[in-house]
Design a protein around this motif. Structure first.
Motif, PDB file in Angstrom:
ATOM      1  N   VAL A  43       0.845  -1.200   0.000  1.00  0.00           N
ATOM      2  CA  VAL A  43       0.000   0.000   0.000  1.00  0.00           C
ATOM      3  C   VAL A  43       0.879   1.248   0.000  1.00  0.00           C
ATOM      4  CG1 VAL A  43      -1.675   1.360   1.314  1.00  0.00           C
ATOM      5  CG2 VAL A  43      -1.947  -1.127   1.152  1.00  0.00           C
ATOM      6  N   LEU A  44       1.876   1.264   0.857  1.00  0.00           N
ATOM      7  CA  LEU A  44       2.754   2.434   0.950  1.00  0.00           C
ATOM      8  C   LEU A  44       3.481   2.676  -0.369  1.00  0.00           C
ATOM      9  CD1 LEU A  44       4.152   1.894   4.549  1.00  0.00           C
ATOM     10  CD2 LEU A  44       2.384   3.493   3.808  1.00  0.00           C
ATOM     11  N   ALA A  45       3.911   1.613  -1.025  1.00  0.00           N
ATOM     12  CA  ALA A  45       4.593   1.759  -2.314  1.00  0.00           C
ATOM     13  C   ALA A  45       3.639   2.281  -3.382  1.00  0.00           C
ATOM     14  CB  ALA A  45       5.207   0.430  -2.743  1.00  0.00           C
ATOM     15  N   LEU A  46       2.450   1.704  -3.469  1.00  0.00           N
ATOM     16  CA  LEU A  46       1.469   2.130  -4.475  1.00  0.00           C
ATOM     17  C   LEU A  46       1.060   3.583  -4.288  1.00  0.00           C
ATOM     18  CD1 LEU A  46      -0.994  -0.906  -4.588  1.00  0.00           C
ATOM     19  CD2 LEU A  46       0.519  -0.152  -6.423  1.00  0.00           C
ATOM     20  N   VAL A  47       0.630   3.890  -3.093  1.00  0.00           N
ATOM     21  CA  VAL A  47       0.128   5.238  -2.815  1.00  0.00           C
ATOM     22  C   VAL A  47       1.265   6.249  -2.858  1.00  0.00           C
ATOM     23  CG1 VAL A  47      -1.047   6.688  -1.117  1.00  0.00           C
ATOM     24  CG2 VAL A  47      -1.830   4.345  -1.500  1.00  0.00           C
ATOM     25  N   GLY A  48       2.394   5.889  -2.279  1.00  0.00           N
ATOM     26  CA  GLY A  48       3.539   6.803  -2.270  1.00  0.00           C
ATOM     27  C   GLY A  48       4.049   7.113  -3.666  1.00  0.00           C
ATOM     28  N   ARG A  49       4.057   6.118  -4.534  1.00  0.00           N
ATOM     29  CA  ARG A  49       4.526   6.320  -5.904  1.00  0.00           C
ATOM     30  C   ARG A  49       3.614   7.289  -6.651  1.00  0.00           C
ATOM     31  NH1 ARG A  49       5.832   1.341  -6.780  1.00  0.00           N
ATOM     32  NH2 ARG A  49       3.777   0.636  -7.398  1.00  0.00           N
ATOM     33  N   GLN A  50       2.312   7.191  -6.427  1.00  0.00           N
ATOM     34  CA  GLN A  50       1.374   8.033  -7.148  1.00  0.00           C
ATOM     35  C   GLN A  50       1.131   9.383  -6.494  1.00  0.00           C
ATOM     36  OE1 GLN A  50      -2.174   5.835  -8.158  1.00  0.00           O
ATOM     37  NE2 GLN A  50      -1.929   6.377 -10.276  1.00  0.00           N
ATOM     38  N   LEU A  51       1.072   9.408  -5.172  1.00  0.00           N
ATOM     39  CA  LEU A  51       0.695  10.631  -4.478  1.00  0.00           C
ATOM     40  C   LEU A  51       1.848  11.331  -3.770  1.00  0.00           C
ATOM     41  CD1 LEU A  51      -2.678   9.419  -2.919  1.00  0.00           C
ATOM     42  CD2 LEU A  51      -2.291  10.533  -5.131  1.00  0.00           C
ATOM     43  N   GLY A  52       2.984  10.663  -3.683  1.00  0.00           N
ATOM     44  CA  GLY A  52       4.139  11.246  -3.011  1.00  0.00           C
ATOM     45  C   GLY A  52       4.373  10.611  -1.658  1.00  0.00           C
ATOM     46  N   PRO A  53       5.614  10.676  -1.167  1.00  0.00           N
ATOM     47  CA  PRO A  53       5.988   9.978   0.066  1.00  0.00           C
ATOM     48  C   PRO A  53       5.388  10.568   1.346  1.00  0.00           C
ATOM     49  CG  PRO A  53       7.805  11.301  -0.724  1.00  0.00           C
ATOM     50  CD  PRO A  53       6.737  11.369  -1.781  1.00  0.00           C
ATOM     51  N   ASP A  54       4.826  11.759   1.256  1.00  0.00           N
ATOM     52  CA  ASP A  54       4.258  12.398   2.444  1.00  0.00           C
ATOM     53  C   ASP A  54       2.751  12.574   2.343  1.00  0.00           C
ATOM     54  OD1 ASP A  54       6.812  12.673   3.549  1.00  0.00           O
ATOM     55  OD2 ASP A  54       7.134  14.559   2.496  1.00  0.00           O
ATOM     56  N   ALA A  55       2.109  11.855   1.428  1.00  0.00           N
ATOM     57  CA  ALA A  55       0.677  12.013   1.186  1.00  0.00           C
ATOM     58  C   ALA A  55      -0.144  11.615   2.411  1.00  0.00           C
ATOM     59  CB  ALA A  55       0.256  11.181  -0.016  1.00  0.00           C
ATOM     60  N   PRO A  56      -1.197  12.391   2.721  1.00  0.00           N
ATOM     61  CA  PRO A  56      -2.076  12.037   3.834  1.00  0.00           C
ATOM     62  C   PRO A  56      -2.649  10.625   3.701  1.00  0.00           C
ATOM     63  CG  PRO A  56      -2.593  14.229   3.042  1.00  0.00           C
ATOM     64  CD  PRO A  56      -1.590  13.655   2.085  1.00  0.00           C
ATOM     65  N   GLY A  57      -2.820  10.156   2.478  1.00  0.00           N
ATOM     66  CA  GLY A  57      -3.355   8.833   2.243  1.00  0.00           C
ATOM     67  C   GLY A  57      -2.463   7.706   2.724  1.00  0.00           C
ATOM     68  N   LEU A  58      -1.258   8.028   3.121  1.00  0.00           N
ATOM     69  CA  LEU A  58      -0.322   7.024   3.643  1.00  0.00           C
ATOM     70  C   LEU A  58      -0.486   6.789   5.148  1.00  0.00           C
ATOM     71  CD1 LEU A  58       2.912   8.143   1.781  1.00  0.00           C
ATOM     72  CD2 LEU A  58       1.527   6.133   1.293  1.00  0.00           C
ATOM     73  N   LEU A  59      -1.234   7.663   5.803  1.00  0.00           N
ATOM     74  CA  LEU A  59      -1.307   7.600   7.266  1.00  0.00           C
ATOM     75  C   LEU A  59      -1.856   6.274   7.783  1.00  0.00           C
ATOM     76  CD1 LEU A  59      -0.868   8.934   9.987  1.00  0.00           C
ATOM     77  CD2 LEU A  59      -3.147   9.956   9.771  1.00  0.00           C
ATOM     78  N   GLY A  60      -2.948   5.799   7.228  1.00  0.00           N
ATOM     79  CA  GLY A  60      -3.558   4.563   7.727  1.00  0.00           C
ATOM     80  C   GLY A  60      -2.629   3.365   7.621  1.00  0.00           C
ATOM     81  N   ALA A  61      -2.067   3.162   6.438  1.00  0.00           N
ATOM     82  CA  ALA A  61      -1.187   1.998   6.250  1.00  0.00           C
ATOM     83  C   ALA A  61       0.092   2.129   7.068  1.00  0.00           C
ATOM     84  CB  ALA A  61      -0.858   1.820   4.770  1.00  0.00           C
ATOM     85  N   THR A  62       0.598   3.339   7.219  1.00  0.00           N
ATOM     86  CA  THR A  62       1.810   3.535   8.009  1.00  0.00           C
ATOM     87  C   THR A  62       1.537   3.244   9.482  1.00  0.00           C
ATOM     88  OG1 THR A  62       2.536   5.231   6.439  1.00  0.00           O
ATOM     89  CG2 THR A  62       3.703   5.133   8.526  1.00  0.00           C
ATOM     90  N   THR A  63       0.404   3.707   9.977  1.00  0.00           N
ATOM     91  CA  THR A  63       0.023   3.420  11.362  1.00  0.00           C
ATOM     92  C   THR A  63      -0.213   1.925  11.554  1.00  0.00           C
ATOM     93  OG1 THR A  63      -0.995   5.611  11.538  1.00  0.00           O
ATOM     94  CG2 THR A  63      -1.621   3.992  13.200  1.00  0.00           C
ATOM     95  N   ASN A  64      -0.868   1.298  10.594  1.00  0.00           N
ATOM     96  CA  ASN A  64      -1.115  -0.145  10.685  1.00  0.00           C
ATOM     97  C   ASN A  64       0.185  -0.944  10.633  1.00  0.00           C
ATOM     98  OD1 ASN A  64      -3.854   0.282  10.889  1.00  0.00           O
ATOM     99  ND2 ASN A  64      -4.252  -0.081   8.728  1.00  0.00           N
ATOM    100  N   LEU A  65       1.133  -0.494   9.825  1.00  0.00           N
ATOM    101  CA  LEU A  65       2.431  -1.168   9.785  1.00  0.00           C
ATOM    102  C   LEU A  65       3.147  -1.003  11.125  1.00  0.00           C
ATOM    103  CD1 LEU A  65       4.584  -2.779   8.298  1.00  0.00           C
ATOM    104  CD2 LEU A  65       5.399  -0.630   7.282  1.00  0.00           C
ATOM    105  N   THR A  66       3.018   0.162  11.728  1.00  0.00           N
ATOM    106  CA  THR A  66       3.592   0.394  13.060  1.00  0.00           C
ATOM    107  C   THR A  66       3.054  -0.635  14.056  1.00  0.00           C
ATOM    108  OG1 THR A  66       3.813   2.759  12.618  1.00  0.00           O
ATOM    109  CG2 THR A  66       3.824   2.092  14.937  1.00  0.00           C
ATOM    110  N   GLU A  67       1.740  -0.825  14.049  1.00  0.00           N
ATOM    111  CA  GLU A  67       1.105  -1.798  14.952  1.00  0.00           C
ATOM    112  C   GLU A  67       1.551  -3.216  14.633  1.00  0.00           C
ATOM    113  OE1 GLU A  67      -1.464  -3.540  17.846  1.00  0.00           O
ATOM    114  OE2 GLU A  67      -0.559  -1.564  17.630  1.00  0.00           O
ATOM    115  N   THR A  68       1.628  -3.542  13.357  1.00  0.00           N
ATOM    116  CA  THR A  68       2.031  -4.892  12.941  1.00  0.00           C
ATOM    117  C   THR A  68       3.443  -5.210  13.427  1.00  0.00           C
ATOM    118  OG1 THR A  68       0.617  -4.774  10.996  1.00  0.00           O
ATOM    119  CG2 THR A  68       2.399  -6.392  10.937  1.00  0.00           C
ATOM    120  N   LEU A  69       4.354  -4.278  13.199  1.00  0.00           N
ATOM    121  CA  LEU A  69       5.738  -4.500  13.624  1.00  0.00           C
ATOM    122  C   LEU A  69       5.833  -4.606  15.141  1.00  0.00           C
ATOM    123  CD1 LEU A  69       7.525  -2.120  11.091  1.00  0.00           C
ATOM    124  CD2 LEU A  69       7.351  -4.621  10.991  1.00  0.00           C
ATOM    125  N   HIS A  70       5.032  -3.818  15.841  1.00  0.00           N
ATOM    126  CA  HIS A  70       4.994  -3.900  17.304  1.00  0.00           C
ATOM    127  C   HIS A  70       4.561  -5.300  17.744  1.00  0.00           C
ATOM    128  CE1 HIS A  70       2.841  -3.612  21.201  1.00  0.00           C
ATOM    129  NE2 HIS A  70       3.930  -2.954  21.532  1.00  0.00           N
TER     130      HIS A  70
END
Length: 130
Positions: A43-70
Motif C-alpha cells: 500500500v505504501l509503495a502504491l500510494v507513495g509512488r502516485q501521491l508522493g511519500p508524504d501524502a495524507p493517504g499514507l497515514l492509515g497503512a503507516t500506522t497499521n504497519l507500526t502496529e504490525t511491527l509492534h
C-alpha cells in the motif's frame, strides 16, 4: 485504448490502497504479521509512488504497519514507522488532531517494547491531552 491502458495500470493504481489496507488488517487480526506487513508495505509503495511519500493517504497503512511491527516484536521497525506516521499526521492534519493521538499511542507502545519508558511517557501524555 485508454480503457486498456487503465486496465494495465490497475494492479499498480493508488486506488487499491484502501482495499489492500483492509486485507492487511485481516492478516493482522489473524496474527499473520508477515503477510500484514507485506500488504501494508505494498500500500505504501502504491500510494507513495502516485501521491508522493508524504501524502495524507499514507497515514492509515503507516500506522497499521507500526502496529504490525509492534505485535511482531520489531521495536525498532515499529518506532521507525511510527515516527513516519506521526510526521505525516502532523503535516497533514495538525499536531493536535485526534488522528495524531492514535499515532502517538502506537509510537509510545513501540517505545515501551524497546524499553524506552522515558520516551514513551511524554508521548502518552501528549495523546491524552489531544
Amino acid at each position: 485504448m485508454a480503457g486498456q491502458e487503465d486496465h494495465r495500470q490497475g494492479a499498480e493504481h493508488a486506488a487499491l490502497g484502501q482495499p489492500l489496507n483492509g486485507l492487511g488488517s485481516v492478516a493482522l487480526i489473524r496474527g499473520d504479521f508477515a503477510t500484514a506487513a507485506e500488504t501494508y508495505r505494498r500500500v505504501l509503495a502504491l500510494v507513495g509512488r502516485q501521491l508522493g511519500p508524504d501524502a495524507p493517504g499514507l497515514l492509515g497503512a503507516t500506522t497499521n504497519l507500526t502496529e504490525t511491527l509492534h505485535r511482531a516484536g520489531d521495536a525498532a521497525g515499529s518506532i521507525r514507522t511510527g515516527e513516519s506516521a506521526l510526521a505525516i499526521c502532523e503535516r497533514s492534519f495538525s499536531a493536535d488532531n485526534e488522528r495524531c493521538a492514535d499515532v502517538l499511542t502506537h509510537l509510545a507502545r513501540a517505545h515501551v517494547l524497546a524499553g524506552h519508558l522515558d520516551v514513551a511517557a511524554p508521548l502518552v501524555d501528549r495523546a491524552v491531552v489531544i
